[in-house]
Write an enzyme that holds these catalytic residues in place. Structure first.
Site, mmCIF file in Angstrom:
data_model
loop_
_atom_site.group_PDB
_atom_site.id
_atom_site.type_symbol
_atom_site.label_atom_id
_atom_site.label_comp_id
_atom_site.label_asym_id
_atom_site.label_seq_id
_atom_site.Cartn_x
_atom_site.Cartn_y
_atom_site.Cartn_z
ATOM 1 N N HIS A 1 38.807 47.589 38.198
ATOM 2 C CA HIS A 1 39.234 46.371 38.140
ATOM 3 C C HIS A 1 40.477 45.913 38.217
ATOM 4 O O HIS A 1 40.898 46.685 37.607
ATOM 5 C CB HIS A 1 37.715 45.797 38.386
ATOM 6 C CG HIS A 1 36.604 45.778 38.815
ATOM 7 N ND1 HIS A 1 35.862 45.090 38.472
ATOM 8 C CD2 HIS A 1 36.682 47.302 39.746
ATOM 9 C CE1 HIS A 1 35.018 45.219 39.663
ATOM 10 N NE2 HIS A 1 34.971 46.051 40.093
ATOM 11 N N GLU B 1 41.106 43.884 35.856
ATOM 12 C CA GLU B 1 40.730 43.596 34.468
ATOM 13 C C GLU B 1 41.052 44.780 33.636
ATOM 14 O O GLU B 1 41.983 45.240 32.330
ATOM 15 C CB GLU B 1 39.824 42.815 33.996
ATOM 16 C CG GLU B 1 39.672 41.342 35.178
ATOM 17 C CD GLU B 1 38.715 41.596 35.790
ATOM 18 O OE1 GLU B 1 39.196 42.549 36.900
ATOM 19 O OE2 GLU B 1 37.750 40.453 36.067
ATOM 20 N N CYS C 1 33.534 40.752 36.407
ATOM 21 C CA CYS C 1 32.145 41.758 36.326
ATOM 22 C C CYS C 1 31.834 41.843 35.179
ATOM 23 O O CYS C 1 32.550 41.679 33.784
ATOM 24 C CB CYS C 1 32.160 42.744 37.025
ATOM 25 S SG CYS C 1 32.501 43.997 36.969
ATOM 26 N N CYS D 1 33.925 45.040 33.396
ATOM 27 C CA CYS D 1 35.321 44.201 32.591
ATOM 28 C C CYS D 1 34.806 43.508 31.823
ATOM 29 O O CYS D 1 35.504 43.929 30.693
ATOM 30 C CB CYS D 1 36.072 43.564 33.899
ATOM 31 S SG CYS D 1 36.657 44.663 35.607
HETATM 32 N N1 LIG Z 1 36.773 40.486 38.329
HETATM 33 C C1 LIG Z 1 36.496 41.427 39.875
HETATM 34 N N2 LIG Z 1 37.767 42.180 39.680
HETATM 35 C C2 LIG Z 1 38.547 43.136 40.528
HETATM 36 O O1 LIG Z 1 39.071 43.734 40.525
HETATM 37 N N3 LIG Z 1 37.474 42.881 41.497
HETATM 38 C C3 LIG Z 1 37.411 43.882 43.170
HETATM 39 C C4 LIG Z 1 36.859 45.090 42.778
HETATM 40 C C5 LIG Z 1 36.793 45.194 44.761
HETATM 41 O O2 LIG Z 1 37.404 45.725 45.121
HETATM 42 C C6 LIG Z 1 36.469 43.500 45.074
HETATM 43 C C7 LIG Z 1 35.184 42.885 45.143
HETATM 44 O O3 LIG Z 1 35.105 43.037 45.934
HETATM 45 P P1 LIG Z 1 33.791 42.314 47.200
HETATM 46 O O4 LIG Z 1 34.433 40.638 46.605
HETATM 47 O O5 LIG Z 1 35.310 41.783 48.051
HETATM 48 O O6 LIG Z 1 32.532 42.886 47.805
HETATM 49 O O7 LIG Z 1 37.485 42.899 44.007
HETATM 50 C C8 LIG Z 1 36.097 42.209 41.315
HETATM 51 C C9 LIG Z 1 35.815 40.963 40.538
HETATM 52 C C10 LIG Z 1 34.616 40.315 40.556
HETATM 53 O O8 LIG Z 1 33.915 40.668 39.319
HETATM 54 ZN ZN LIG Z 2 35.394 44.426 37.129
#
Ligand SMILES: Nc1nc(=O)n([C@H]2C[C@H](O)[C@@H](COP(=O)(O)O)O2)cc1CO
Ligand SMILES: [Zn+2]
Length: 156
Positions: A77, A79, A102, A105
């Site tokens: 992710h 973060e 999430c 993170c």
């Molecule tokens: N805060 C976040 N940072 C992130 O880098 N992500 C990333 C992980 C996945 O590559 C994508 C979420 O997948 P989706 O919402 O398309 O199924 O975003 C997702 C979140 C959401 O919590």
């Molecule tokens: Zn995350």
């Protein structure tokens, strides 16, 4: 007399986060993060992507299907990447992130001493992992605020 239409600190740092997100190979969700210390210096940036050494083209970026064929077990992710890329101790710093973190993170954010989260969207609001994330954040005494991102035009 000084220019009046210069961008705010929030727009500046969220702008860096948004620019980082443009590097993401994820076809559905591109996330960017920018960590700023108490002196308003950028100390870490990141976007969601595969770990070092994994080939972006040979992994599926699917959202659905059997777990091992989706992106979820593999992607780092934004973060987490920003924390891992950081150049100094993050105690007391602020993370600008285009999408609310999430729970996984959020654990890293709390553990690294980040004290404030600034975000733009929270598309997973109400899902279990999002509720867990708020629980961790509030219990850890991390401040948060949602901002609207203004359009930025980049001139030559
Ligand atoms: N805060 C976040 N940072 C992130 O880098 N992500 C990333 C992980 C996945 O590559 C994508 C979420 O997948 P989706 O919402 O398309 O199924 O975003 C997702 C979140 C959401 O919590
Ligand atoms: Zn995350």
């Amino acid at each position: 007399m000084k220019r009046k239409d210069y961008i705010s600190w929030d727009t500046y740092f969220m702008g860096v986060a948004k620019l980082s997100a443009l590097r993401s190979k994820d076809p559905s969700t591109q996330v960017g993060a920018c960590i700023v210390n108490e002196e308003k210096r950028i100390v870490g940036i990141g976007y969601n992507g595969l770990p070092k050494g994994l080939d972006d083209s040979s992994f599926a970026w699917e959202k659905e299907g059997s777990f091992l064929e989706t992106k979820y077990p593999y992607v780092v992710h934004a973060e987490a990447n920003a924390i891992l890329n950081s150049t100094q101790n993050l105690k007391g710093s602020t993370i600008y992130v285009t999408l609310f973190p999430c729970n996984e993170c959020m654990k890293l954010i709390a553990q690294s001493g980040i004290k404030e989260i600034v975000y733009v969207s929270n598309k997973d609001e109400g899902k279990d992992f999002n509720v867990a994330s708020f629980k961790i954040m509030e219990a850890a005494g991390i401040k948060y605020r949602q901002i609207k991102m203004e359009e930025i035009t980049l001139n030559e």
